[in-house]
Structures are given as C-alpha cells and as structure tokens.
Motif scaffolding. Structure first.
Motif, short mmCIF file in Angstrom:
data_model
loop_
_atom_site.label_atom_id
_atom_site.label_comp_id
_atom_site.label_asym_id
_atom_site.label_seq_id
_atom_site.Cartn_x
_atom_site.Cartn_y
_atom_site.Cartn_z
N PHE A 83 44.27 34.76 43.72
CA PHE A 83 44.36 35.44 42.43
C PHE A 83 44.44 36.95 42.51
N GLY A 84 44.25 37.51 43.69
CA GLY A 84 44.42 38.95 43.89
C GLY A 84 43.62 39.79 42.92
N GLU A 85 44.31 40.66 42.20
CA GLU A 85 43.66 41.61 41.29
C GLU A 85 42.95 40.92 40.12
N LYS A 86 43.34 39.71 39.79
CA LYS A 86 42.67 38.97 38.71
C LYS A 86 41.24 38.59 39.09
N TRP A 87 40.93 38.53 40.40
CA TRP A 87 39.63 38.06 40.88
C TRP A 87 38.58 39.15 40.69
N THR A 88 38.22 39.37 39.45
CA THR A 88 37.20 40.34 39.07
C THR A 88 35.86 39.61 38.94
N PRO A 89 34.77 40.34 38.80
CA PRO A 89 33.48 39.65 38.57
C PRO A 89 33.52 38.72 37.36
N ASP A 90 34.21 39.12 36.29
CA ASP A 90 34.29 38.27 35.10
C ASP A 90 35.11 37.01 35.36
N PHE A 91 36.10 37.10 36.22
CA PHE A 91 36.92 35.96 36.59
C PHE A 91 36.15 35.03 37.52
N GLN A 92 35.42 35.61 38.47
CA GLN A 92 34.68 34.84 39.47
C GLN A 92 33.48 34.12 38.88
#
Length: 150
Positions: free
Chosen positions: A116-125
């Motif tokens: 997911f690259g840049e989408k893998w933020t703390p909110d995404f994780q």
C-alpha cells in the motif's frame, strides 16, 4: 470449547470498509495472475514475520499449507467484519487444532505496507492490526484453554 475470557473487536463502519476494500485491492493482482490471492497475501505476512523473527520459522513445518489456511481464515474474517463474532466458533475450532502461534505485533503485518506504500499510515494500519489481533487472539486463546483443560 468457548474461551473463558474472550477477545473482542470494535470497528467503525469506516474501518470495516477500509479493511475490506484494501483486502480486495491487495488480492486482485494475484487473482489476475492466476495465483490464489489469499495464499499469496498470507505468504507476504509470513515473510514479514520471519524477516523480523527468523527464530519463529521452525514453528511452521508446512508454510504453504499454513499460508493457505491463514489466508482463508483472514478472507472469511474480513468478509464477516460486520458480524465478525459470528465466526468466533470457527476461530476457536482452529485454536483447538493448531500448535503454537506467536502473539501478534504490528510488525507482523507491516509487510502489507509494501503493498500500500504511502497509504500505509497509522490510521490505515490500525484497523488491520485490530482484525489480525482479533483473529489470531481468538485462535490462540482457544488453543491455550484446551491446553489448560488437559
């Protein structure tokens, strides 16, 4: 056998959508290539786990079979996120049958960040960690309950 001290999960509608949509996004390229999508994703998870904890590799005798099993369980759980507790008996049954499964840590699923690259933020994780922790936690808790009963 019901687990005495159950693990629970609480996901918002947005978190459910995020996990289900990203699961579909992650598995689609494998299906398009003719691969078994859930097995491929589970293989990525195990590769990440073993890169962080190579000592755990000896716990898994047939990683291909284990990947297929984990992928199937995650796929069912992700499909049932609106009512995930409905699959708790199935998760507990796996716990009754399985050997050792290590505790879940965020780095165990961090290899999805490659997908997911840049989408893998703390909110995404965060919702992914919740789902994986619930699924593996229910399995492990049931496994330990069976061991204590014997």
């Amino acid at each position: 056998m019901a687990v005495a001290d159950p693990i629970t999960i609480s996901l918002t509608t947005d978190e459910i959508s995020l996990v289900q949509d990203s699961w579909a996004e992650a598995t689609t390229p494998y299906a398009a290539n003719g691969d078994e999508p859930v097995t491929a994703i589970a293989s990525i998870l195990y590769a990440g786990l073993f890169s962080h904890h190579p000592e755990l590799k000896e716990l898994f005798h047939d990683i291909n079979r284990q990947s297929a099993s984990l992928g199937a369980v995650l796929g069912v759980a992700i499909g049932a996120l609106g009512d995930i507790e409905s699959i708790t008996p199935a998760l507990e049954s796996l716990g009754n049958l399985r050997g050792r499964i290590p505790g879940v840590q965020p780095e165990h699923i961090a290899t999805l960040s490659d997908k997911f690259g840049e989408k893998w933020t703390p909110d995404f994780q965060a919702p992914w960690v919740k789902v994986y922790a619930y699924v593996s936690g229910r399995i492990v808790a049931s496994m330990l309950a069976v061991r204590e009963a014997n």
